[in-house]
Design a protein around this motif. Structure first.
Motif, PDB file in Angstrom:
ATOM      1  N   ASN A  70       0.776  -1.161  -0.141  1.00 27.15           N
ATOM      2  CA  ASN A  70       0.010   0.043   0.051  1.00 27.15           C
ATOM      3  C   ASN A  70       0.764   1.173   0.068  1.00 27.15           C
ATOM      4  N   TRP A  72       0.854   3.594  -2.116  1.00 28.76           N
ATOM      5  CA  TRP A  72      -0.084   4.635  -2.706  1.00 28.76           C
ATOM      6  C   TRP A  72      -0.625   5.401  -1.649  1.00 28.76           C
ATOM      7  N   MET A  78       2.548   7.627  -6.421  1.00 31.59           N
ATOM      8  CA  MET A  78       2.051   6.159  -6.474  1.00 31.59           C
ATOM      9  C   MET A  78       0.530   6.149  -7.275  1.00 31.59           C
ATOM     10  N   GLY A  79      -0.342   6.746  -6.681  1.00 30.25           N
ATOM     11  CA  GLY A  79      -1.604   6.538  -7.099  1.00 30.25           C
ATOM     12  C   GLY A  79      -1.859   6.640  -8.636  1.00 30.25           C
ATOM     13  N   SER A  82      -0.855   2.742  -9.248  1.00 32.19           N
ATOM     14  CA  SER A  82      -1.709   1.838  -8.663  1.00 32.19           C
ATOM     15  C   SER A  82      -3.039   1.872  -9.038  1.00 32.19           C
ATOM     16  N   ASP A 105      -1.878  -2.730  -3.500  1.00 31.87           N
ATOM     17  CA  ASP A 105      -0.488  -2.499  -4.184  1.00 31.87           C
ATOM     18  C   ASP A 105       0.673  -3.042  -3.469  1.00 31.87           C
TER      19      ASP A 105
END
Length: 260
Positions: A70, A72, A78-79, A82, A105
């Protein structure tokens, strides 16, 4: 979340449904790969506030995978990846679901020289889901082959159903559980990839990653997707703990709907 035109051909979808995995080339552009690599480097080196690092550098599991889950939630950059709409759309088409949700993720590093292989296993046995439709996208930001930790899969192994969790540090031989079937390691398919390409595999597909024998980390973003309506089976899991009752749909702000 948006409607997208289909990306895959019927032949690609049929291949995945028959074999439990597929290679899809040029999913991300090289500019996107470079941006993702930079974001993951930051995600893996800064102290986590919400994301979860699964082992310390001197731990036995770290030699199999230097992993953070996770990412993100700590690194907003990162979003974009992901929750990448193109990757999510491919997952939807492969799963056959009407809509697809994000589960989590994880950034997966195989560290140079000192790494170990990731033994044969199924993923779904570790996920707290009743239904078997979840799948993973495996997105390298480096070219991968047998020298630095590419994947291999056993075609059709997802049809055996859920077997048993494998201890990735002191592994059992998953093929001990396939006697009397035609599923064996001899059928394994090695899948080297160029950066920008990726694989998708069913949560029940047997898969394995080679050790990293090079002098650089092998860097991958893996994203787990589940069909909308997937329900919680009650198993202990740090992603879902204290959030759901048995048979509740897994949904909410940390499990967003990614496709219509």
């Amino acid at each position: 979340m948006m409607n997208m035109e289909p990306i895959l051909t019927p032949e690609q979808i049929a291949f995945y449904q028959e074999n439990g995995f597929i290679q899809v080339d040029n999913v991300l552009t090289l500019d996107e790969v470079a941006e993702l690599a930079e974001a993951m480097e930051e995600a893996m080196t800064v102290d986590a506030e919400i994301s979860v690092k699964t082992d310390k550098p001197d731990g036995a599991y770290f030699k199999v995978l230097n992993q953070k889950v996770n990412v993100w939630r700590d690194q907003g950059s990162m979003g974009k990846f992901s929750f990448h709409p193109r990757v999510a759309q491919i997952a939807k088409e492969l799963s056959g679901a009407d809509r697809i949700r994000f589960f989590h993720d994880h950034a997966l590093w195989k560290m140079p020289q000192d790494s170990k292989h990731t033994p044969w296993h199924q993923d779904l046995v570790y996920w707290p889901m009743n239904e078997p439709g979840a799948l993973s996208a495996w997105i390298p930001v480096d070219d991968v082959d047998e020298n630095n930790g590419c994947m291999k899969f056993v075609p059709g192994s997802h049809k055996l159903g859920k077997l048993t969790g494998i201890d990735l540090v002191n592994p059992q031989n998953i093929f001990d559980f396939t006697q009397g079937t035609d599923i064996s390691e001899k059928r394994a398919v090695i899948v080297p990839l160029k950066k920008g390409s990726c694989t998708f595999h069913h949560g029940l597909t047997f898969h394995y990653a080679h050790a990293n024998k090079t002098d650089k980390p092998r860097r991958v973003l893996a994203v787990i997707y589940m069909p909308d309506g997937t329900t919680y089976n009650g198993a202990k899991h740090f992603i879902t703990d204290n959030r759901f009752q048995v048979n509740d749909p897994i949904k909410g702000g940390t499990f967003p709907l990614l496709t219509k």
